[in-house]
Design an enzyme around this catalytic site. Structure first.
Site, PDB file in Angstrom:
ATOM      1  N   HIS A 157       0.769  -1.105   0.116  1.00  9.96           N
ATOM      2  CA  HIS A 157       0.067   0.038   0.133  1.00  9.96           C
ATOM      3  C   HIS A 157       0.661   1.491  -0.741  1.00  9.96           C
ATOM      4  CE1 HIS A 157      -3.027  -3.009   1.527  1.00  9.96           C
ATOM      5  NE2 HIS A 157      -2.202  -3.895   1.809  1.00  9.96           N
ATOM      6  N   SER A 278      14.421  21.264 -17.904  1.00  5.69           N
ATOM      7  CA  SER A 278      13.534  22.182 -17.627  1.00  5.69           C
ATOM      8  C   SER A 278      14.047  23.119 -18.390  1.00  5.69           C
ATOM      9  CB  SER A 278      12.359  22.100 -16.702  1.00  5.69           C
ATOM     10  OG  SER A 278      12.073  23.145 -16.588  1.00  5.69           O
ATOM     11  N   LYS A 284      16.290  21.311 -12.553  1.00  4.49           N
ATOM     12  CA  LYS A 284      15.629  20.267 -12.676  1.00  4.49           C
ATOM     13  C   LYS A 284      16.259  19.233 -13.300  1.00  4.49           C
ATOM     14  CE  LYS A 284      11.195  19.900 -12.394  1.00  4.49           C
ATOM     15  NZ  LYS A 284      10.428  18.668 -11.444  1.00  4.49           N
ATOM     16  N   GLU A 291       8.796   8.383 -17.425  1.00  2.00           N
ATOM     17  CA  GLU A 291       7.772   8.589 -17.582  1.00  2.00           C
ATOM     18  C   GLU A 291       7.117   8.666 -18.931  1.00  2.00           C
ATOM     19  OE1 GLU A 291       7.135  13.118 -15.895  1.00  2.00           O
ATOM     20  OE2 GLU A 291       9.031  12.844 -16.024  1.00  2.00           O
TER      21      GLU A 291
END
Ligand code: ARG
Length: 460
Positions: A157, A278, A284, A291
């Site tokens: 979980h 970025s 970043k 992704e």
């Protein structure tokens, strides 16, 4: 506009919109090698059975090999008015050889031809995918070998659950991809039958030798029922399902690594070469490749739903709906192939921050279950032990300290069977060394499992 064999049957020219709508050449072009190999086998069989002369066969074979060369060299002009790769190659053959080429399609339909081509393509493609899966598994095992002594939290979980070795975490993916590998082998075994000779739907009145083409094309057997053979795409649905499950496993890996590499976790560093930055925020480092692996799963699931829907409620026999199978077979396969490749590179180059992981290991009471099991060894019923430890955890949480920092007196007052040997099973690292069941995620077991996988994969 290419000449069609059915020109004598249909009046006038097809509507221009029709040409674009029915063509599949833009998708099935990539089957050309298999189409040519299948046609050579078919014409050889025709020659062996007196349906072509030796000379006609030689002309056909030579011309087909030339066409293959032209396509390979990018010199072949694909004409979409030919509809599909089968007719494009046949038209080129007839142009080169005239009469001999006109005999190639004897006893054959595009229906059994395309069923053959896809099976041949998949047989090779499955091997390519399996090789890439093996590379990915090897990347995991290589990393696991470096982290057999290091401990990390296992989650249920997404809450801290029990301590495990980092190697065990990595090997959990080797297992998932092993099942994918085996599923692909099963898929390949089932699809390995020769549909040639099934014709359009009912076979042929000509004496075709189906064993002959099966042997030439290396098929393990023959399809038994021509009606089924021209419409069967179960293997395509199965293959795409196998791809979908690979994509699911990859998406889980990607999700883990995205979370684990975040500042909040800081467990893993993904190599810079697989990240982007970025255009606005200079600090970043984004895990875009991961992704994209996660996102590309969507296209593969889409293909699975598409193929199942295409197959739903078609009447028996060949229907043109089946032409829509290929775009989904190719999408699923290409997407998964690229993602497995990328995943192998990312996994092979990532680093665990073992210092950071170790420093946080005593948060989350991951030794609680081991403490309850300790009580079991002292004769306490598990349900009772569970309650006692639960209470101790609540007490510790209030004072913001780990179970291992409780004094023997405090522990004894919760349960008087506790002795000072209790400290052997408190603390995440100690617990990770104490698992004894087969297949546990502990330090001893994962060391054995790394050895097992090294041997297992070495032969692939
Ligand atoms: N391009 C077709 C396909 O991919 C080939 C078979 C067409 N057969 C037919 N009778 N129209 O399925």
């Amino acid at each position: 506009m290419a000449k069609k064999s059915w020109e004598k049957r249909l009046g006038g020219k097809p509507d221009e919109r029709m040409v674009d709508f029915v063509e599949s050449l833009s998708v099935d072009e990539r089957l050309y090698k298999y189409d040519i190999v299948g046609s050579i086998a078919h014409s050889q069989m025709l020659a062996d059975n007196g349906l072509l002369t030796k000379d006609e066969f030689n002309q056909i074979k030579t011309a087909l090999l030339e066409i293959a060369e032209q396509i390979e060299a990018g010199k072949f002009k694909f004409d979409k008015t030919c509809e599909d790769i089968h007719m494009a190659i046949e038209a080129a053959l007839i142009k080169k050889t005239g009469k001999a080429g006109e005999k190639l399609h004897t006893g054959r339909s595009r229906n059994d031809q395309v069923a053959t081509d896809i099976r041949l393509w998949l047989r090779d493609q499955i091997e390519i995918l399996q090789d890439k899966i093996t590379e990915l598994q090897k990347a995991f095992v290589g990393q696991a070998g470096k982290y057999v002594k290091d401990v990390m939290p296992a989650y249920t979980h997404l809450q801290r659950a029990q301590p495990i070795s980092i190697a065990a975490y990595l090997l959990s993916f080797v297992e998932q991809f092993e099942r994918d590998f085996v599923r692909l082998s099963n898929c390949r075994r089932l699809l390995d039958v020769n549909p040639l000779g099934s014709g359009a739907v009912a076979g042929s009145t000509l004496k075709l030798d189906r064993d002959n083409t099966a042997k030439q094309l290396g098929f393990a057997g023959l399809s038994r029922n021509s009606l089924d053979a021209v419409s069967d795409r179960d293997f395509a649905a199965e293959f795409i399902f196998d791809c979908a499950l690979i994509a699911a496993h990859l998406s889980k890996l990607a999700e883990d690594l995205i979370i684990y590499s975040s500042n909040e976790f800081g467990f893993v560093q993904v190599a810079d070469s697989f990240c982007t930055s970025s255009s606005m925020m200079p600090q970043k480092k984004n895990p875009d490749a991961l992704e994209l692996i996660r996102g590309k799963c969507g296209a593969v699931y889409g293909s699975l739903v598409a193929i199942l829907t295409i197959l739903k409620a078609q009447p028996s026999g060949y229907n043109r709906d089946l032409q829509e199978d290929k775009v989904h077979i190719f999408t699923a396969s290409d997407t998964v192939e690229a993602s497995v490749d990328m995943a192998a590179a990312i996994v092979g180059n990532m680093k665990f921050d073992t210092e950071k992981i170790s420093a946080g290991l005593d948060a989350g009471y991951m030794d609680a279950t081991a403490l309850a099991e300790y009580l079991v060894t002292k004769g306490v019923a598990f349900r009772l032990a569970h309650g006692i430890v639960g209470q101790l955890v609540a007490q510790c949480e209030e004072n913001n300290k780990p179970l291992g920092k409780l004094s023997l007196g405090e522990l004894k007052s919760a349960c008087d069977v506790i002795d000072k040997d209790v400290y052997d099973c408190l603390g995440a690292v100690k617990v990770a060394g104490k698992y004894v069941t087969q297949g546990s995620a502990g330090l001893k077991q994962s060391k054995q499992q790394v050895e097992f996988w090294k041997k297992e994969l070495a032969g692939r």
